[in-house]
Design an enzyme around this catalytic site. Structure first.
Site, short mmCIF file in Angstrom:
data_model
loop_
_atom_site.label_atom_id
_atom_site.label_comp_id
_atom_site.label_asym_id
_atom_site.label_seq_id
_atom_site.Cartn_x
_atom_site.Cartn_y
_atom_site.Cartn_z
N SER A 92 0.84 -1.20 0.00
CA SER A 92 0.00 0.00 0.00
C SER A 92 0.87 1.25 0.00
CB SER A 92 -0.90 0.02 1.24
OG SER A 92 -0.13 0.33 2.41
N ASP A 93 0.31 2.33 -0.50
CA ASP A 93 0.91 3.62 -0.20
C ASP A 93 0.72 3.86 1.29
OD1 ASP A 93 2.11 6.10 -0.41
OD2 ASP A 93 0.91 6.75 -2.11
N TRP A 94 1.47 4.78 1.84
CA TRP A 94 1.50 4.98 3.29
C TRP A 94 0.15 5.54 3.77
CZ3 TRP A 94 5.25 2.64 1.50
CH2 TRP A 94 6.38 2.26 2.23
N GLY A 95 -0.62 4.68 4.44
CA GLY A 95 -1.93 5.10 4.94
C GLY A 95 -3.06 4.90 3.96
N ALA A 96 -2.85 4.10 2.91
CA ALA A 96 -3.87 3.95 1.87
C ALA A 96 -4.90 2.87 2.18
CB ALA A 96 -3.20 3.62 0.53
#
Length: 762
Positions: free
Chosen positions: A226-230
């Site tokens: 994931s992207d950071w916090g996605a």
């Protein structure tokens, strides 16, 4: 590491933990089974590794900042991108980083996207080729990449919640195609999903995106993170194919995974697939050279070389460039002393060294310097302005270093306009009043409006050229290097020309991609709108002649690869490079298609008077569009123009080939199909021929009205749905039920024909 053995020994809780990060930059470790953590780090144009003693995840080590993707794509140079990748791979290996987070190859839908400086191009073929070469270079050093942001991350506004609403064909031909080539050709170790939703579904839990397309269609076998916090719903993400959540959720999402497995909502099989991919990534960490070291100064010089290869000479009236060092030259603008060379946000590099144009110019000439403006705010400083005007007045040539400050573009927000700071525009106006020999050197991550374009003798676009940009600028300005960059995106004259203007950044968490296929040059050419500078444009200190365009065959089909060759001669007086661009144009397409599309490019270095051949290979995909009826790529039967040139607007030579496709598209007609559609298909026209003859919608009373009415009647019949035949015929047998029965027979006939033709091509 024996992954099968470890999978059998892991507890459910440990499996869940492995699917999340240990902290901000590391994967989870399991000490009892000797599973180590591995480190990932931001990129992609430099190493942004957190310092060992840094408490803040944004405290990074000193490193080398290379040109950003916006600049790199203008090189049109696969070999150069691979060289850059190798340098980044060496740095990662020396710093014990397993995966560098990049490259990003999202399409530049709008010039306003705040993160465009991290992306390559408006064109999916160019973006995909640049990303593929970058990945090959990095991974040749035993270091992984993370191709991002998959997919449709084309704006920063509401990037964590907005839904990109896009039709299937546009999705495949533009926004996925840029990822497809690097996935298939370079096999990145990881792919990073985007924050946003696609047609309502978050990328992090989008099975159609992460499994059906990425794995089943494209054959991807690596890890998806994931992207950071996605992450939205972690168990749904596991089921969809999201292997690794970053950064850590501090165990909160691990609990949800365990609960979902225990309740039967998530299968252990799905969880094991994700865990296996995480363990495979950890295994691959051993491929890096544990003894690697890197030479910062050597990479600084490489950054200068790369920046010079990427710069685009937009204009050069009166051949004012290269500069004559014997003349009086003024360098004006704060960017001459403090260049803007990178964007803001997660890719920001803590550069160990910065070379400005003022630092580098001593090698070439004595210049007068005037700051001219400040970048901390958009405010004219009258004292600085007066000093700049005076310096320009006393000089033969005024070189103005201008562009966008950090406050105008960055990750995290989108631009609201395409204008430069007013204080810089005022500086340019005032300098022009006292000196007509103006050269403007631009530093920006995206296209800008240029009200000064006519006033400047030369425009040199550096984009964000990395920490050695000043050296590159002077090498270019004084002719040590001939500019060879070509624009990887169209520069519109003003924002309102852009095709996404009315639908960017959308409303209430929804953005409609209403322009469809027509992004960048494909739109401007279809609409006959002349931009400020077209896609692929870029001048040189030399000139080039194109000749002898040849094709290996005049008729091709799905099984053949077409070879295209063209000779290019350097007709100037200096060694220079030329990027030959190849476009394919369907001559009479049945479906809606762009006028032409980039399908090949080759960069040639030529000495004065030297000739070389550019060679291109075109397979079926170069002629195809994505056909939703068959959920696959399809090349229409017919003529295609092969065009080569120096830009999308500067086509030098063209020829035609005929593409034969013996497999018809599957057709199915219903009661709402139009009579004109039926008439266009021979089998259908024959079946309905007798019925069409009995249509009666009236005619005129005199000769003039009859002649006019017949044309009107023909067109009305063409656009009539079949169901209306019941109304416009007085034959009792022509009923809705009988028309449907005739349709059933027709559809059966067409289905058998398609199946027979398709079986011959398998």
């Amino acid at each position: 590491m024996n992954i099968d053995k470890i999978l059998g020994e892991l507890t459910l809780e440990e499996k869940a933990a492995l699917c999340s990060g240990m902290d901000f930059w590391h994967t989870q470790n399991i000490e009892r089974l000797d599973i180590p953590p591995v480190m990932v780090s931001d990129g992609p144009h430099g190493l942004r590794k957190m310092a060992d003693d840094g408490e803040n995840p944004n405290d990074s080590i000193k490193a080398v900042c290379f040109p950003t993707a916006a600049a790199l794509a203008c090189s049109f140079d696969r070999e150069l991108l691979e060289t850059l990748g190798k340098a980044l791979g060496e740095e990662c290996a020396a710093e014990k980083v397993t995966v560098i987070l990049g490259p990003g190859c999202n399409i530049k839908r709008s010039p306003l996207c705040g993160r465009n400086f991290e992306y390559f191009s408006e064109d999916p073929y160019l973006a995909g080729q640049m990303a593929a070469s970058h990945i090959k270079g990095v991974q040749s050093k035993g270091i992984g990449t993370s191709l991002k942001h998959f997919a449709m991350n084309n704006q920063e506004t509401r990037r964590m919640s907005c839904s990109a609403e896009v039709d299937e064909r546009t999705f495949r031909e533009l926004y996925l195609a840029a990822f497809e080539a690097p996935v298939k050709e370079s096999k990145p170790w990881t792919v990073m999903c985007s924050y946003n939703r696609i047609n309502g579904v978050y990328s992090s839990q989008n099975k159609y995106l992460l499994t059906d397309i990425l794995r089943d269609d494209w054959g991807y076998e690596g890890l998806v993170m994931s992207d950071w916090g996605a992450v939205d719903d972690r168990p749904l993400g596991i089921e969809a194919g999201l292997d690794l959540e970053m950064p850590t959720s501090n165990g909160k999402n691990d609990v949800l995974i365990v609960e979902a497995v225990n309740s039967g909502k998530l299968s252990m099989e799905s969880l094991d697939r994700c865990v296996r991919r995480v363990l495979e990534l950890i295994n691959r960490a051993e491929e890096a050279d544990s003894t690697a070291v890197w030479d910062k100064e050597k990479h600084h010089q490489l950054a200068a070389k790369i920046a010079a290869e990427c710069a685009v000479l937009l204009k050069n009236d009166d051949n004012i460039l290269p500069l004559d060092a014997s003349k009086k030259i003024a360098f004006i603008g704060e960017f001459a002393q403090k260049p803007r060379f990178q964007g803001g946000g997660s890719s920001h590099i803590n550069s160990f060294k910065i070379t400005s144009a003022l630092d580098a110019v001593a090698e070439y000439a004595d210049v007068t310097y005037a700051q001219g403006f400040i970048t901390s705010e958009d405010k004219t400083d009258e004292k600085l302005l007066a000093e700049a005007v005076e310096a320009a007045k006393k000089s033969d040539i005024a070189v103005i270093f201008a562009g966008l400050p950090d406050s105008f573009e960055s990750e995290g927000f989108d631009r609201r306009h395409m204008r430069m700071p007013e204080c810089q525009l005022e500086l340019i106006r005032r300098v022009r009043e006292v000196n007509e020999n103006i050269v403007i050197v631009l530093h920006n991550g995206s296209p800008i409006e240029m009200p000064f374009a006519d006033d400047a003798k030369a425009l040199l676009e550096m984009y964000l050229g990395g920490q050695a940009v000043g050296q590159a600028e002077c090498d270019l300005l004084f002719g040590k290097v001939s500019p060879s960059g070509k624009l990887a995106e169209t520069f519109p004259e003003y924002l309102e020309q852009n095709p996404s203007y009315l639908n960017f950044p959308g409303q209430e968490d929804t953005v409609r991609y209403a322009e469809g296929l027509y992004v960048g040059y494909k739109y401007y050419e279809k609409k006959r709108v002349k931009p400020l500078f077209p896609f692929g444009h870029g001048l040189s200190y030399s000139s080039f002649e194109y000749s002898d365009l040849t094709v290996s065959e005049n008729e091709i089909d799905d099984s053949k690869v077409l070879t295209v060759m063209v000779t290019v001669k350097n007709t100037g007086k200096v060694t220079a490079k030329e990027t030959v661009q190849l476009y394919v144009a369907p001559v009479e397409p049945v479906v809606d298609r762009p006028l032409k599309e980039l399908k090949g490019f080759e960069k040639l270095e030529l000495k004065a008077g030297e000739s070389k051949k550019a060679v291109f290979k075109l397979d079926k995909r170069a002629f195809a569009y994505y056909e939703t009826k068959i959920s696959d790529w399809y090349a229409e039967d017919g003529r295609y123009r092969i065009m080569v040139g120096a830009s999308s607007a500067d086509i030098r030579l063209s020829t035609e080939v005929y593409y034969t496709n013996e497999t018809p598209l599957p057709m199915h007609f219903d009661l709402n199909s139009l009579c004109g559609e039926i008439k266009a298909v021979p089998e259908a026209a024959q079946v309905f021929g007798d019925i069409f003859k009995k249509i009666d919608i009236g005619n005129g009373e005199d000769e003039a009205s009859e002649a006019m009415s017949q044309e009107m009647i023909d067109n009305m019949i063409k656009d009539m749905p079949l169901r209306t035949l019941v109304t416009f015929t007085d034959v009792p047998e022509i009923t809705r039920a009988n028309i449907q029965a005739t349709l059933d027979d027709l559809n059966s006939l067409l289905s058998k024909k398609y199946e027979k033709a398709a079986s011959k091509t398998i």
